[in-house]
Every structure is written in structure tokens, then in C-alpha cells.
Scaffold this active site. Structure first.
Site, PDB file in Angstrom:
ATOM      1  N   GLY A  55       0.860  -1.177   0.000  1.00  0.00           N
ATOM      2  CA  GLY A  55       0.000   0.000   0.000  1.00  0.00           C
ATOM      3  C   GLY A  55       0.897   1.228   0.000  1.00  0.00           C
ATOM      4  O   GLY A  55       1.845   1.310   0.811  1.00  0.00           O
ATOM      5  N   ALA A  56       0.621   2.160  -0.913  1.00  0.00           N
ATOM      6  CA  ALA A  56       1.558   3.264  -1.150  1.00  0.00           C
ATOM      7  C   ALA A  56       1.972   4.030   0.115  1.00  0.00           C
ATOM      8  O   ALA A  56       3.181   4.160   0.393  1.00  0.00           O
ATOM      9  CB  ALA A  56       0.976   4.198  -2.205  1.00  0.00           C
ATOM     10  N   ASP A 246      -1.401   4.895  -6.376  1.00  0.00           N
ATOM     11  CA  ASP A 246       0.026   4.716  -6.079  1.00  0.00           C
ATOM     12  C   ASP A 246       0.869   5.867  -6.615  1.00  0.00           C
ATOM     13  O   ASP A 246       1.954   6.148  -6.114  1.00  0.00           O
ATOM     14  CB  ASP A 246       0.526   3.391  -6.644  1.00  0.00           C
TER      15      ASP A 246
HETATM   16  O1  MRU Z   1       0.645  -3.910  -4.571  1.00  0.00           O
HETATM   17  P1  MRU Z   1       0.040  -3.146  -3.448  1.00  0.00           P
HETATM   18  O2  MRU Z   1      -0.821  -3.980  -2.566  1.00  0.00           O
HETATM   19  O3  MRU Z   1       1.071  -2.351  -2.681  1.00  0.00           O
HETATM   20  O4  MRU Z   1      -0.901  -2.100  -4.170  1.00  0.00           O
HETATM   21  C1  MRU Z   1      -1.677  -1.233  -3.389  1.00  0.00           C
HETATM   22  C2  MRU Z   1      -2.587  -0.388  -4.191  1.00  0.00           C
HETATM   23  O5  MRU Z   1      -2.600  -0.418  -5.394  1.00  0.00           O
HETATM   24  C3  MRU Z   1      -3.440   0.575  -3.435  1.00  0.00           C
HETATM   25  O6  MRU Z   1      -4.649   0.783  -4.093  1.00  0.00           O
HETATM   26  C4  MRU Z   1      -2.699   1.921  -3.320  1.00  0.00           C
HETATM   27  O7  MRU Z   1      -1.411   1.714  -2.837  1.00  0.00           O
HETATM   28  C5  MRU Z   1      -3.393   2.856  -2.443  1.00  0.00           C
HETATM   29  S1  MRU Z   1      -3.297   2.332  -0.763  1.00  0.00           S
HETATM   30  C6  MRU Z   1      -3.914   3.550   0.216  1.00  0.00           C
END
Ligand code: MRU
Length: 358
Positions: A55-56, A246
């Protein structure tokens, strides 16, 4: 709403305690709730790469604390610790490429280093900076939850059916969540009839994480296959797709979990509104548009195997894990600085000049 959200808070994924970083291992949720402890920058980088933390915003927070751990070891080793610390910046920056929050957080840590005064306690300064990144993300989420809720209220009253993708909750952030923060606030305000959670192949952030977070708080949630989303938009009366991001570029293009782009296309076709919720740390004004966003490609085994067992035929698998939704498919980008409706380059530039709303 802020107080209600604070009172309802149940899940956290990151803990800085006694000079070590604790991370809830998201690879094994919801089957197991295991906390892992990290005391080195390389360890944190590996945790990001292997998605113990994901998650970003959460990646950015973890990287900031990773840098504190790196600095502690470099200072203890003596010599030119600042030159040696460059290795930790590098290893952390190389952990994942798409979420800009990672680079934003490392830049903040670097700026703090550059502002050190003679005789200042380096570790204390870096620790305060990392904690500030953590705390301000939580605060941003509380503000965005309120703004997103107001946006729903502007268009609808009464309980709505909402669809979300990936996991954007407390697990993905410093607390509460971005898109899931808005959904939480909408639930607490009586505006949620049901949340449809895309399972989010191949890593299953929807089935394993979003469904777990929402069900744990009593939010009515149904899990659906990613490929069911268009059908559900047509048949269920869904009014909003609400997702995180992201990386958002200067023209309002949005990189998010693979599958987001097709949701936006389908939402436009079905007259469903499309809301992106992300803190300003996710906005990368150095990139003109989404074409330039590096898209992470992960191991094909994430697609070929299930639970460590091969289920696919022996073929090459293509596994881009993010895609880019063009700005013209987006109804609103909600940030802690305010809401941009029908985003474009001029509106994004105006937003970035504003102060945070809290
Ligand atoms: O691969 P991940 O699980 O890190 O991807 C996460 C996402 O794409 C989320 O939608 C994004 O980071 C927003 S989290 C607040």
C-alpha cells in the site's frame, strides 16, 4: 466524523517501538496475525519487496523508519556514515518502483539530514521526521474521509452500493485508509448499503485484506471476482467506484492496482461515479502524465501458482501489477488539500499550491 472514526479504529499494520519497526505480515492475513520485527534498512527493504507491508502510504512510512534503522547502524560503525547511508537510501528506493510515496518519504528523510545543525542528535531528528510522516498520513486520511463523505452526500442521500478495488485501508496506510477511509466514514454516516470488494487478483488484497478489514468493523461487504465488476455495475445499482492511488501525475492520471483502469472504463459506460482518494504525497508533479509512470512487473508465479502450488499450464505469465487510469475517466480526486473534480493539469497545479486542510 473524526471522533467516530477514531472510536471505530481496530486495525494497525505498522508500529515503531523501542527503536525497532514492527510490521503486521500482510502475506499471511487473514489466516494468521503475525507481527515481524525489523532492525535494519535492508530488512525493511526486503519487507517492502516481499509485501509484508504494502500500500503506497504504508510503504513510504516503512521506508522512512528503515532509513532511521540504517542511520543508527551507520553511525555506530563510525567513519563517513553519511556516505555509507547512501547504500540504505539505494536499497530502500529499489524495493518497489510504482508508488511514489516511497520516494517522497526518502526525499523527506534526505532533506531532514541536509537541515541537521552542528551537534544535533541525528537519530532523534530522523526518528521525529519518520514519526511525522506516519502521523501526518493518519491525519490526512481523517481529512480525506470527511471530504469523500461530503462528495457522496453532494450527489446522493440514503444508503449506497459502492465498489472498491485492492486494499486501501488501515493496512495500506498510517491508519484508517484512503478509499477505505471514505467508505468507513460513509458507513458510520449511514450511507452504505453494501460494499462490493473486488478480490484483486493475483495477490488477493481484496479477498484477504479489504474483506477482513470491513467485515471486522461490521460494514456489509460482498466479495466478487474482478471480472464480475462490470456485471455488478449494470445490475446492482452501484453509484460509486472508490479506489486509492500509487502515483498521480501532473495532469491527474492515476496509477493504481492492476484492474483499476478497466473499472474506470466500465464505470463511465454505466454512469457510475469514479472517486480516487490519495494523500498529496502520492502526487508526482515531476511527471507530466501517466505514460512515464514505472509499472512494476512481479513474478509470474503470483499468477501461475495458488498457495504455492502450480495450477496453471506451463506457460509464460505476464504480471503487471499496476495500470494507469487516464484523468478524463475520473470524477474526483480527493486529497487532504481538497477535492479536484474532473481533474486536469491546471486544477492539479492549483491543488498543489494549497495548504493541507487540517
Ligand atoms: O501492490 P500493493 O498492494 O502495494 O498495491 C496497493 C494499491 O494499489 C493501493 O490501491 C494503493 O497503494 C493505495 S493504498 C492507500
Amino acid at each position: 466524523m473524526r471522533d467516530k472514526l477514531l472510536a471505530a479504529e481496530k486495525v494497525k499494520a505498522i508500529e515503531w517501538r523501542d527503536g525497532k519497526l514492527g510490521l503486521l505480515d500482510q502475506r499471511v492475513l487473514p489466516r494468521e496475525e503475525t507481527w515481524l520485527t525489523y532492525d535494519s534498512a535492508a530488512g525493511v527493504a526486503e519487507a517492502i519487496r516481499s509485501m509484508v507491508v504494502r500500500g503506497a502510504p504504508a510503504i513510504g512510512i516503512a521506508a522512512a523508519f528503515g532509513l532511521v534503522l540504517g542511520a543508527r547502524a551507520r553511525l555506530a560503525a563510525g567513519g563517513d556514515w553519511q556516505a555509507a547511508l547512501e547504500e540504505d537510501f539505494k536499497v530502500l528506493a529499489e524495493s518497489r518502483p510504482t508508488a511514489v510515496n516511497l520516494f517522497w518519504a526518502l526525499d523527506r528523510m534526505r532533506e531532514r539530514l541536509q537541515r541537521l545543525k552542528a551537534g544535533e542528535d541525528v537519530l532523534a531528528a530522523l526518528e521525529v521526521e519518520a514519526q511525522g510522516i506516519f502521523d501526518s498520513d493518519r491525519e490526512a486520511n481523517l481529512t480525506m474521509a470527511q471530504l469523500g463523505l461530503e462528495l457522496i452526500r453532494k450527489h446522493q442521500d440514503g444508503p449506497q452500493k459502492l465498489l472498491t478495488h485492492c486494499n486501501t485501508g488501515a493496512l495500506a496506510t498510517g491508519g484508517f485508509g484512503t478509499a477505505l477511509g471514505v467508505i468507513r466514514a460513509a458507513h458510520l454516516a449511514g450511507l452504505v448499503e453494501r460494499v462490493f470488494a473486488d478480490e484483486t487478483r493475483p495477490w488477493l488484497q481484496g479477498s484477504r485484506l479489504t474483506a477482513w478489514e470491513l467485515a471486522g468493523e461490521g460494514v456489509p461487504v460482498s466479495l466478487n471476482a474482478d471480472s464480475a465488476a462490470a456485471h455488478l455495475m449494470k445490475t446492482e445499482g452501484i453509484t460509486w467506484v472508490i479506489v486509492g492511488a500509487d502515483r498521480i501525475t501532473a495532469n491527474g492520471d492515476v496509477a493504481n492496482k492492476i484492474g483499476t483502469y478497466q473499472l474506470a472504463v466500465n464505470a463511465m459506460h454505466h454512469g457510475v461515479r469514479f472517486m480516487v482518494v490519495a494523500p498529496s504525497s502520492t502526487i508526482d508533479m515531476s511527471l507530466e502524465d501517466g505514460e512515464d509512470i514505472p509499472i512494476e512487473e512481479r513474478d509470474g508465479r503470483e499468477l501461475l501458482d495458488v498457495g504455492g502450488q502450480r495450477i496453471a499450464a506451463e506457460v509464460h505469465a505476464v504480471n503487471p501489477v499496476f495500470d494507469v487510469t487516464p484523468a478524463d475517466l475520473i470524477d474526483a480526486i480527493v486529497t487532504e488539500k481538497g477535492v479536484v473534480e474532473r481533474p486536469d493539469a491546471a486544477k492539479m497545479a492549483q491543488l498543489m499550491c494549497r495548504k493541507r486542510l487540517h
